[in-house]
Design a protein around this motif. Sequence first.
Motif, PDB file in Angstrom:
ATOM      1  N   ARG A  46       0.814  -1.226   0.000  1.00  0.00           N
ATOM      2  CA  ARG A  46       0.000   0.000   0.000  1.00  0.00           C
ATOM      3  C   ARG A  46       0.842   1.269   0.000  1.00  0.00           C
ATOM      4  N   LEU A  51      -1.068   4.780  -0.419  1.00  0.00           N
ATOM      5  CA  LEU A  51      -2.242   4.599   0.440  1.00  0.00           C
ATOM      6  C   LEU A  51      -1.787   4.606   1.893  1.00  0.00           C
ATOM      7  N   ILE A  64      10.894   8.865  -8.114  1.00  0.00           N
ATOM      8  CA  ILE A  64      10.254   9.946  -7.366  1.00  0.00           C
ATOM      9  C   ILE A  64      10.146   9.558  -5.900  1.00  0.00           C
ATOM     10  N   LEU A  69       6.237  13.939  -2.464  1.00  0.00           N
ATOM     11  CA  LEU A  69       5.176  14.123  -3.460  1.00  0.00           C
ATOM     12  C   LEU A  69       4.036  14.928  -2.832  1.00  0.00           C
ATOM     13  N   ARG A  71       0.353  16.538  -2.175  1.00  0.00           N
ATOM     14  CA  ARG A  71      -0.960  15.912  -2.202  1.00  0.00           C
ATOM     15  C   ARG A  71      -1.607  15.950  -3.579  1.00  0.00           C
ATOM     16  N   ARG A  73      -0.339  15.844  -6.395  1.00  0.00           N
ATOM     17  CA  ARG A  73       0.285  14.983  -7.411  1.00  0.00           C
ATOM     18  C   ARG A  73      -0.032  13.514  -7.170  1.00  0.00           C
ATOM     19  N   PRO A  75      -2.845  11.807  -7.392  1.00  0.00           N
ATOM     20  CA  PRO A  75      -3.597  11.159  -8.478  1.00  0.00           C
ATOM     21  C   PRO A  75      -2.707  10.708  -9.638  1.00  0.00           C
ATOM     22  N   GLN A  76      -1.699  11.520  -9.988  1.00  0.00           N
ATOM     23  CA  GLN A  76      -0.813  11.143 -11.093  1.00  0.00           C
ATOM     24  C   GLN A  76      -0.050   9.859 -10.772  1.00  0.00           C
ATOM     25  N   LEU A  77       0.377   9.737  -9.514  1.00  0.00           N
ATOM     26  CA  LEU A  77       1.075   8.515  -9.101  1.00  0.00           C
ATOM     27  C   LEU A  77       0.139   7.318  -9.219  1.00  0.00           C
ATOM     28  N   ARG A  78      -1.086   7.483  -8.720  1.00  0.00           N
ATOM     29  CA  ARG A  78      -2.015   6.349  -8.686  1.00  0.00           C
ATOM     30  C   ARG A  78      -2.420   5.924 -10.086  1.00  0.00           C
ATOM     31  N   ARG A  79      -2.378   6.857 -11.044  1.00  0.00           N
ATOM     32  CA  ARG A  79      -2.701   6.479 -12.417  1.00  0.00           C
ATOM     33  C   ARG A  79      -1.612   5.604 -13.016  1.00  0.00           C
ATOM     34  N   ARG A  80      -0.426   5.647 -12.427  1.00  0.00           N
ATOM     35  CA  ARG A  80       0.685   4.842 -12.952  1.00  0.00           C
ATOM     36  C   ARG A  80       0.790   3.517 -12.212  1.00  0.00           C
ATOM     37  N   ILE A 106     -11.567   8.934 -15.793  1.00  0.00           N
ATOM     38  CA  ILE A 106     -10.838   9.801 -14.864  1.00  0.00           C
ATOM     39  C   ILE A 106      -9.736  10.554 -15.596  1.00  0.00           C
TER      40      ILE A 106
ATOM     41  N   MET B   1       5.988  14.190 -13.471  1.00  0.00           N
ATOM     42  CA  MET B   1       6.274  12.960 -14.188  1.00  0.00           C
ATOM     43  C   MET B   1       6.394  13.232 -15.677  1.00  0.00           C
ATOM     44  N   GLY B 229      -6.890   7.197  -9.112  1.00  0.00           N
ATOM     45  CA  GLY B 229      -6.179   8.395  -9.535  1.00  0.00           C
ATOM     46  C   GLY B 229      -7.082   9.532  -9.961  1.00  0.00           C
ATOM     47  N   PHE B 234     -12.058  16.230 -10.252  1.00  0.00           N
ATOM     48  CA  PHE B 234     -12.895  15.232 -10.922  1.00  0.00           C
ATOM     49  C   PHE B 234     -13.957  14.689  -9.972  1.00  0.00           C
TER      50      PHE B 234
END
Lengths: 224, 319
Positions: A46, A51, A64, A69, A71, A73, A75-80, A106, B1, B229, B234
């Motif tokens: 996690r 998380l 990174i 990081l 707060r 940013r 979402p960008q991490l979680r998208r990866r 999203i 990134m 994400g 959103f």
Amino acid sequence: MIRFDNVSKRYPNGHQALFGISLHIRQGEMVFVTGHSGAGKSTLLRMIPLLERPTTGQVLVNGINLNRLPRRRIPQLRRRVGMIFQDYRLLHDRSVFDNVALPLIIRGVPPQEVGRRVRAALDKVGLLDKEAVEPITLSGGEQQRVGIARAVVSRPPILVADEPTGNLDPELSWEIMQLFRDFQQVGVTVVIASHDLELIRRMRQRVIVLERGRLLDDVPAGST
Amino acid sequence: MSESVSRRSPGRLRRSVNAFASSHGRALLGSLGRLWRTPLNTLLTIAVLGVALALPTAFLLLLSNLQGVTAGWRTDARLSIYLEPGTSPERYPALLARFEQDPQVAAVSLITPEQGLEEFRQLAGMEDALALLDANPLPAVILVWPAAGLEPQAYEALAARAQQLPGVEQVQLDREWIQRLAIMVELAQRVTLVIAVMLGVAVVLIVGNTIRLGIENRREEVTIVKLLGGTDAFIRRPFLYEGCWYGLGGGLLALLMVSVALLLLRGPAAMLAVSYGSSLRLAGLDWQGAGLLLASSVLLGLVGSWLAVGRHLREIEPR
């Protein structure tokens, strides 16, 4: 790709989940994290999508430092990082298609591309004919495959799965593992927490063994 | 990134704009669809909002009608000049001429004692009382309408000049009660403003609470979107649009309620106006007023949902 530097985690209730864990997971590696329940597998996993934050030490994902990081940013991490859960965590008031489409929506992917990519992901997990049904009508194995389709539909470079086969019988578990292997073979870094030692042995991949929050063993791939 | 580096290319920009528009469209329609799927809850909330918005609107409307009436009265603020009883009718024309030549006077009219008596006679029940009198007790009255827009001081000076004229017994200014009325109207304005502010706050709180419950009901969804994400914007967006929809619904209902109320009041109000010899007609909301009502309802809805969203979405963190 993922580096843990002397990571410790102590929860506010005083429970110490991890003690000074250091390890490095390279890009395209498939890694199993195992150990008894309460060994710290989930806590370790996690931390990758933030998380959970380490109490001391640092986690680096793709170079990174997650401690630094901000707060906004996250979402960008979680998208990866595609995430797969033991309890699937699907939205039960939406169709399979809509569940799988969520990460693309999203990200603001155009609608026609959403349709194409969702169907490609569902095809990959063998559920193309189930796109219109509600997840609750599916079997456990099928629901987990929906969860996997959702995790991979946005083609993240990292997949993190916490006990993905915990609720499945051995045969279904093996099928799910083959899916993960397919993703690994196209360059995705896959981290799986599991206590199913038999399954892990058959996979012949790198195994990280935790015991009461400490790194007990780190067995390289192909050595079992 | 790495994504942020290539974001500046023009194709990327167009894609971002498209994504932005489609995301907003989705949130806009999605939130409407969600309200549609729980019609009872939605209608109840909108009904409460409608009442809360209709009340200040009705008060404001009533007030503007009242102001329309008193504005008419203000120009009617005439002087009643009572001549000494027994003033010879030959002197009337000279007195009338004095006022007619005054540039501050718009119109002059004479009521002779005989005309006055006739007016009285027409009032029901006065006939018998008048029969008891030997002679006509009424004085002649000159009514003077000052020019429009006359300053209060000039108005008083006019009255004082009239008082100086020979043969004038008394000058009555129909002004004090108009001033009192103006003060009462102003008081009513303040009261309406206070009520409007309080009910506006009520609308914000109602929408805020409804949205808070909505967030609570969709906790799992919010959690999953955060896991996948979804940005704060959103996640916030559909709730904000939901607040706007509530505001719009409440505003439309308020508009309907005020219109119906006006329709019901129009008949009696016209009758009342006729009994005062006025052709006053109760005015409803014009397009501008209706637009203003709807715009402020939507704005209040947005503020309510913004408050709820800001407070509660942060509390939900994926586990």
